[in-house]
Design a protein around this motif. Sequence first.
Motif, PDB file in Angstrom:
ATOM      1  N   LEU A  38      -4.206  22.471 -38.089  1.00 34.30           N
ATOM      2  CA  LEU A  38      -2.970  23.003 -38.662  1.00 34.30           C
ATOM      3  C   LEU A  38      -1.754  22.141 -38.357  1.00 34.30           C
ATOM      4  N   GLU A  39      -1.833  21.246 -37.376  1.00 35.03           N
ATOM      5  CA  GLU A  39      -0.720  20.363 -37.040  1.00 35.03           C
ATOM      6  C   GLU A  39      -0.695  19.087 -37.872  1.00 35.03           C
ATOM      7  N   TRP A  40      -1.694  18.855 -38.700  1.00 37.22           N
ATOM      8  CA  TRP A  40      -1.719  17.645 -39.511  1.00 37.22           C
ATOM      9  C   TRP A  40      -0.488  17.576 -40.400  1.00 37.22           C
ATOM     10  N   LYS A  41       0.044  16.375 -40.581  1.00 40.65           N
ATOM     11  CA  LYS A  41       1.255  16.175 -41.380  1.00 40.65           C
ATOM     12  C   LYS A  41       1.019  16.403 -42.877  1.00 40.65           C
ATOM     13  N   ILE A  42      -0.227  16.373 -43.333  1.00 34.13           N
ATOM     14  CA  ILE A  42      -0.525  16.556 -44.753  1.00 34.13           C
ATOM     15  C   ILE A  42      -0.151  17.955 -45.226  1.00 34.13           C
ATOM     16  N   TRP A  43      -0.110  18.930 -44.323  1.00 35.69           N
ATOM     17  CA  TRP A  43       0.182  20.308 -44.724  1.00 35.69           C
ATOM     18  C   TRP A  43       1.645  20.507 -45.115  1.00 35.69           C
TER      19      TRP A  43
END
Length: 177
Positions: free
Chosen positions: A40-45
């Motif tokens: 959930l911390e990925w920048k893609i979100w």
Amino acid sequence: WSPQMTFLYAATARSLWSLSVAVLLGLCLNGHGGIIGNILEWKIWTPLSHLTFGAYLIHPIVIFVWQLADTQKENLSVLGTVMDYLSVSVVSFASALALSLLVEMPCSRLIKVFIRRDVLARRKSEEAGLQEGVQVKEGNVDRQGLALLKMKPDNSMDFNEYQQLYGSTGSRRKVRM
């Protein structure tokens, strides 16, 4: 299933789902989310969340216009329903992308520039006041100015520095200003 189990499921399913999502969110916010928290911390979100939220806001308008443009009776069929769904989805996401690029991104950049300029000007004025030999008193206003000088670039301050300034007790974590 028996009628009792069906009733129990119908009565508690949404509440338990909401509670489980809330617990997962709490764990992720406190750093205990594990692999789910890392995903959930990925920048893609971030851009995807802006796009889906924009499509969520725009799709009722698209559906309304889509239905107004229809000049004949609707014949219900699987193919017609799928085509309507895909058409509304594509138009909604394309409109959300256009609004995000033309309105949201420029506005957020302007806000960041003005906020950063204001914070830097405030820090410079406080530094200039302290470098000229202004005495720091025990009042709240002067301690606030000193707190601005001791803050790190992410607007946080270590607990020990906060305790020295304000003399309060609390948990040992970074304090957001």
